[in-house]
Write an enzyme that holds these catalytic residues in place. Structure first.
Site, PDB file in Angstrom:
ATOM      1  N   LYS A  66      50.219 -34.418  16.356  1.00  0.00           N
ATOM      2  CA  LYS A  66      50.189 -35.434  17.412  1.00  0.00           C
ATOM      3  C   LYS A  66      50.649 -36.788  16.852  1.00  0.00           C
ATOM      4  O   LYS A  66      51.315 -37.563  17.534  1.00  0.00           O
ATOM      5  CB  LYS A  66      48.775 -35.537  18.007  1.00  0.00           C
ATOM      6  N   GLN A 110      39.195 -35.298  18.692  1.00  0.00           N
ATOM      7  CA  GLN A 110      39.686 -33.934  18.467  1.00  0.00           C
ATOM      8  C   GLN A 110      38.476 -33.001  18.392  1.00  0.00           C
ATOM      9  O   GLN A 110      37.582 -33.199  17.575  1.00  0.00           O
ATOM     10  CB  GLN A 110      40.497 -33.881  17.158  1.00  0.00           C
ATOM     11  N   ASP A 133      42.842 -37.798  26.984  1.00  0.00           N
ATOM     12  CA  ASP A 133      42.675 -36.337  27.090  1.00  0.00           C
ATOM     13  C   ASP A 133      42.333 -35.943  28.530  1.00  0.00           C
ATOM     14  O   ASP A 133      42.410 -34.775  28.890  1.00  0.00           O
ATOM     15  CB  ASP A 133      41.522 -35.878  26.176  1.00  0.00           C
TER      16      ASP A 133
END
Ligand code: NDP
Length: 300
Positions: A66, A110, A133
């Site tokens: 990412k 994460q 997210d």
């Protein structure tokens, strides 16, 4: 302006059968790169922060991928890495700090976190305008009632993969296999917003194959390696495979037995190179949108 999230009514001919997420994601990244440069010229920071509190090697790999994506499109990125033993409180303090930091466009945690940490209250504390997210209960609620929100990356990636390949969604029977908060549920909501007729299946669904055969658009997110064969697929259906699994002999595979299903499907997404790259592109898109929304608020 990015062409996001409105289905075209036209279906391409049968020439392009592969829903090539790698190619579509590259196209999206290039659009994002130009938009990021424009924002930066106006003096708006575009920065993605990541909280990494896990010793899962896969998580570390995802985070560095990412970061690479961010670098490619000119988004600044910063990782907040924690050793095992970090407390819930320390992470909560960081979430508050990132919420308040004007230099941070958006951030995410994460998952999974170290054992013993509870991600739910932490994600719930992320300000919706920074929830890149799209997984906080507030973002999920806004999606459910049709208010603008940052959309969860994988479901939005699936929609973009369909739309940008000219697959019509409106009025068609869509069957989603899987009802997780991460993929299945928000995907069903997005398909509904696109005016598909949506059925959601799960582990208690009876005679899954016959329900799946109703689908014009079959999306499989069951997390079951190569579960879906041709007996689940109507002739000419569009098949999207969200699953990712390691093959014993090396490489990746999905929830769908690609070689067997390909002949029946009008469109099919491969693994790797289908939904995975789209998920990553949508994270960049959300970061850009988050930065743009902050710029819009400042300008008011
Ligand atoms: P979860 O395990 O959280 O959810 C799986 C869902 O599938 C559940 O709703 C479960 O039903 C249902 N299910 C499981 N087995 C069956 C079955 N035999 N028949 C019907 N339904 C079944 O997984 P996620 O949603 O997080 O992820 C799904 C897959 O997608 C995984 O392979 C994951 O690695 C992959 N993934 C890929 C991403 C990408 O970028 N390509 C991103 C995120 C995930 P029930 O609720 O009843 O238990």
């Amino acid at each position: 302006m990015l062409r996001f999230y409105k289905a075209s009514k036209n279906e391409k001919g049968s020439m392009t059968k592969i829903l090539d997420g790698k190619a579509v994601a590259a196209e999206i990244r290039s659009e994002i790169k130009s938009a990021v440069a424009e924002l930066r010229e106006k003096g708006t920071p575009v920065r993605l922060d990541v909280i990494l509190a896990s010793h899962d090697p896969a998580s570390a790999t995802y985070v560095s991928m990412k970061q690479r994506d961010c670098a490619e499109v000119g988004i600044e990125s910063k990782i907040h890495r924690f050793e095992e033993g970090v407390s819930q409180k320390e992470l909560a303090v960081l979430v508050e700090r990132l919420n308040d930091d004007e230099a941070v466009s958006g951030f995410f945690m994460q998952l999974p976190l170290y054992d013993g940490l509870d991600h739910i209250p932490l994600i719930s504390a992320i300000e919706p305008l920074k929830d890149v997210d799209g997984l906080s209960p507030l973002s999920a609620g806004r999606l459910a009632v049709g208010l603008p929100s940052l959309l969860p990356c994988t479901p939005h990636g699936v929609i973009q993969l369909l739309v940008r390949n000219g697959v019509a969604v409106e009025g068609r029977e869509a069957v989603v296999v899987g009802r997780s908060n991460l993929v299945g549920k928000p995907l069903a909501g997005l398909l509904l917003n696109e005016n598909a007729t949506v059925t959601t299946c799960h582990s208690r669904t009876k005679d899954l194959a016959s329900v799946a055969r109703r689908a014009d658009i079959l999306i499989v997110a069951a997390g079951q390696k190569e579960m879906v064969g041709p007996e689940y697929v109507k002739d000419g259906a569009v098949v999207v495979d969200v699953g990712i699994h390691r093959k014993d002999e090396g490489g990746l595979t999905g929830d769908v037995r690609f070689e067997e299903v390909e002949a029946k499907a009008s469109y099919i997404s491969p693994v790797p190179g289908g939904v995975g790259p789209m998920t990553r592109a949508m994270l960049l898109h959300n970061t850009l949108r988050a930065a743009g929304m902050r710029e819009g608020r400042r300008a008011q």
